[in-house]
Design an enzyme around this catalytic site. Structure first.
Site, PDB file in Angstrom:
ATOM      1  CE  LYS A  15      36.947  40.162  50.511  1.00  0.00           C
ATOM      2  NZ  LYS A  15      38.180  39.702  49.474  1.00  0.00           N
ATOM      3  NE  ARG A  90      43.966  43.656  49.885  1.00  0.00           N
ATOM      4  CZ  ARG A  90      42.295  43.634  49.190  1.00  0.00           C
ATOM      5  NH1 ARG A  90      41.650  44.610  49.600  1.00  0.00           N
ATOM      6  NH2 ARG A  90      42.001  42.779  48.116  1.00  0.00           N
ATOM      7  NE  ARG A 127      38.381  37.354  40.613  1.00  0.00           N
ATOM      8  CZ  ARG A 127      38.308  38.275  41.530  1.00  0.00           C
ATOM      9  NH1 ARG A 127      37.385  38.635  42.470  1.00  0.00           N
ATOM     10  NH2 ARG A 127      39.417  38.321  42.089  1.00  0.00           N
ATOM     11  NE  ARG A 129      41.123  42.105  39.404  1.00  0.00           N
ATOM     12  CZ  ARG A 129      40.313  41.537  41.652  1.00  0.00           C
ATOM     13  NH1 ARG A 129      38.217  41.866  41.709  1.00  0.00           N
ATOM     14  NH2 ARG A 129      40.427  41.680  41.951  1.00  0.00           N
ATOM     15  NE  ARG A 140      44.536  39.786  43.991  1.00  0.00           N
ATOM     16  CZ  ARG A 140      43.454  39.473  43.155  1.00  0.00           C
ATOM     17  NH1 ARG A 140      44.001  38.131  42.084  1.00  0.00           N
ATOM     18  NH2 ARG A 140      42.036  39.357  43.446  1.00  0.00           N
TER      19      ARG A 140
HETATM   20  P1  ADP Z   1      40.211  40.911  46.077  1.00  0.00           P
HETATM   21  O1  ADP Z   1      38.710  41.110  46.179  1.00  0.00           O
HETATM   22  O2  ADP Z   1      39.753  39.738  44.755  1.00  0.00           O
HETATM   23  O3  ADP Z   1      41.947  40.414  46.814  1.00  0.00           O
HETATM   24  P2  ADP Z   1      39.929  43.833  45.790  1.00  0.00           P
HETATM   25  O4  ADP Z   1      39.535  44.046  44.615  1.00  0.00           O
HETATM   26  O5  ADP Z   1      40.130  43.356  47.218  1.00  0.00           O
HETATM   27  O6  ADP Z   1      40.374  42.535  45.309  1.00  0.00           O
HETATM   28  O7  ADP Z   1      41.949  44.085  45.575  1.00  0.00           O
HETATM   29  C1  ADP Z   1      42.313  43.868  44.508  1.00  0.00           C
HETATM   30  C2  ADP Z   1      43.325  44.708  44.654  1.00  0.00           C
HETATM   31  O8  ADP Z   1      43.728  46.323  44.983  1.00  0.00           O
HETATM   32  C3  ADP Z   1      44.911  44.066  45.729  1.00  0.00           C
HETATM   33  O9  ADP Z   1      45.360  42.891  45.544  1.00  0.00           O
HETATM   34  C4  ADP Z   1      45.733  45.546  46.253  1.00  0.00           C
HETATM   35  O10 ADP Z   1      46.969  45.744  45.219  1.00  0.00           O
HETATM   36  C5  ADP Z   1      45.084  46.839  45.826  1.00  0.00           C
HETATM   37  N1  ADP Z   1      43.559  46.682  47.063  1.00  0.00           N
HETATM   38  C6  ADP Z   1      42.272  46.743  47.329  1.00  0.00           C
HETATM   39  N2  ADP Z   1      42.342  47.492  48.948  1.00  0.00           N
HETATM   40  C7  ADP Z   1      43.168  47.396  49.277  1.00  0.00           C
HETATM   41  C8  ADP Z   1      43.911  48.071  50.626  1.00  0.00           C
HETATM   42  N3  ADP Z   1      42.907  48.240  51.832  1.00  0.00           N
HETATM   43  N4  ADP Z   1      45.356  48.121  50.759  1.00  0.00           N
HETATM   44  C9  ADP Z   1      45.903  48.326  49.833  1.00  0.00           C
HETATM   45  N5  ADP Z   1      45.715  47.460  48.169  1.00  0.00           N
HETATM   46  C10 ADP Z   1      44.672  47.277  48.092  1.00  0.00           C
END
Ligand code: ADP
Length: 183
Positions: A15, A90, A127, A129, A140
């Site tokens: 994404k 989310r 990746r 990270r 996740r």
């Molecule tokens: P990915 O796209 O790989 O799922 P993101 O970069 O979107 O990863 O998010 C990484 C982490 O940041 C999530 O696992 C969560 O802990 C936190 N996070 C991101 N967006 C949100 C959100 N809208 N609400 C709560 N936590 C979030």
């Protein structure tokens, strides 16, 4: 006319990559809650210190924090003509908060980037990270399945969901997204 887009899909579906290219092309800001949170972590802010452990475990940072972050970001001038939200909402509470902040009809399209579980697990592990370890990856995925995926029903009811196959080269997937956005 501006566009207000959501991009939704399992972690590791690509994404973020797609969102970035798309936003550059459309001239709208890419509002990624994950990227904003990682900036806080890297900058060593108070919020970053609070969020780091939760992020590394694969759980969600509190709704209060992310909702405030998104509300603040969308109120800036550069978001007046559209935006793409990546990683938000989310869970149902965040989706309700978004409706409350902006009004229910504000999102015009929800692009769902879909990919099978084997593929996204492999991508996340490659990746590397700090939240891409085996255990966090499983968490996740579980959080996505239980809390995020059900949002699709809400947006399906509004008739704004477009599902795109996320398997393929980056330009191929991008092309599919551009196609559904033109419909
Ligand atoms: P990915 O796209 O790989 O799922 P993101 O970069 O979107 O990863 O998010 C990484 C982490 O940041 C999530 O696992 C969560 O802990 C936190 N996070 C991101 N967006 C949100 C959100 N809208 N609400 C709560 N936590 C979030």
């Amino acid at each position: 006319m501006g566009r207000n887009l959501l991009i939704l899909g399992p972690p590791g579906a690509g994404k973020g990559t797609q969102a970035e290219v798309l936003c550059r092309a459309l001239g709208i800001p890419h509002v990624s809650t994950g990227a904003m949170l990682r900036e806080h972590v890297d900058g060593g802010t108070e919020l970053g210190m609070l969020a780091k452990e939760v992020m590394d475990s694969g759980e969600l940072v509190s709704d209060e924090i992310v909702v405030a972050m998104v509300a603040d970001r969308l109120s800036r001038d550069d978001a007046a003509c559209g935006w793409l939200l990546d990683g938000f909402p989310r869970n149902p509470a965040q989706a309700a908060a978004l409706d409350e902040i902006l009004g229910e009809g504000i999102v015009d399209t929800v692009v769902v980037v879909d990919a099978p579980e084997e593929e996204i697990v492999a991508r996340m592990l490659a990746r590397g990270r700090s939240d891409d370890t085996g255990e966090a990856t499983r968490t996740r995925l579980a959080v996505y399945r239980e809390q995020t995926a059900p949002l699709m029903d809400l947006y399906e009811e509004r008739g704004i969901v477009r599902i795109v196959d996320g398997v393929g080269q980056i330009p191929e997937v991008l092309c599919r997204i551009v196609q559904v956005l033109a419909e």
